[in-house]
Design a protein around this motif. Structure first.
Motif, PDB file in Angstrom:
ATOM      1  N   ARG A  84      22.426  65.978  52.855  1.00 32.60           N
ATOM      2  CA  ARG A  84      21.072  65.491  52.539  1.00 32.60           C
ATOM      3  C   ARG A  84      21.104  64.488  51.388  1.00 32.60           C
ATOM      4  NH1 ARG A  84      16.357  67.434  54.133  1.00 32.60           N
ATOM      5  NH2 ARG A  84      17.184  69.483  54.685  1.00 32.60           N
ATOM      6  N   PHE A  90      18.778  62.051  56.747  1.00 28.90           N
ATOM      7  CA  PHE A  90      19.459  63.327  57.007  1.00 28.90           C
ATOM      8  C   PHE A  90      18.817  64.065  58.172  1.00 28.90           C
ATOM      9  CE2 PHE A  90      19.253  67.926  56.483  1.00 28.90           C
ATOM     10  CZ  PHE A  90      20.581  68.298  56.383  1.00 28.90           C
ATOM     11  N   THR A 118      25.590  70.805  57.980  1.00 34.24           N
ATOM     12  CA  THR A 118      24.349  70.175  57.531  1.00 34.24           C
ATOM     13  C   THR A 118      24.005  70.843  56.205  1.00 34.24           C
ATOM     14  OG1 THR A 118      23.068  71.744  58.858  1.00 34.24           O
ATOM     15  CG2 THR A 118      23.521  69.607  59.849  1.00 34.24           C
TER      16      THR A 118
END
Length: 155
Positions: A84, A90, A118
């Motif tokens: 991010r 993102f 992630t």
């Protein structure tokens, strides 16, 4: 009750591919090392392990589709790291990479594992690429090996 499940071992005959994104390579290089280590520890033949590098996580589904369509592999491990930042980029990349891999996988009968990180920070990514939280590349390859064996039983 009959229980059908895969085991974590290869015969040495399986051809497997790792598709990894080069973006955030400081992280993805560690994920690839973990996946390769798992493959070799479970009797995989290094000559039957291919590494395909793509620019970023967004490109993973496109290459996955080509490889699955080729019929060359008994399994494919997807690896990447999406971290991010300060923009919505993102959200778009992680959503499209995830959906793209899932949708592509459903079109074929070859096992695919998902090892795309992630994370909210580089620190979280480092933790998942071989420090505190283990190596998610190793775990993705382990899941793939189990799926390869399970698919054999379901054929």
């Amino acid at each position: 009750m009959n229980i059908i499940e895969g085991n974590i071992g290869l015969s040495g005959a399986e051809r497997v591919a790792i598709i990894a994104s080069r973006f955030n390579h400081i992280i993805t290089d560690r994920l690839v090392e973990g996946a390769k280590d798992c493959f070799l520890r479970h009797n995989g033949d290094e000559k039957k392990l291919d590494l395909i590098l793509v620019p970023g996580a967004y490109e993973l589904p496109f290459v996955l589709d080509r490889l699955l369509d080729s019929g060359k592999y008994q399994g494919i491990c997807t690896l990447g790291a999406i971290i991010r930042g300060g923009t919505p980029h993102f959200d778009y990349v992680s959503a499209e990479a995830t959906k793209g891999i899932a949708n592509t996988t459903l079109k074929y009968t070859t096992p695919v594992s998902f090892g795309v990180l992630t994370t909210d920070s580089i620190e979280q990514a480092i933790e998942r690429a071989g420090s505190k939280a283990g190596n998610k590349g190793f775990e993705a390859m382990s899941a793939l090996i189990e799926l390869i064996n399970l698919y054999k039983q379901l054929a």
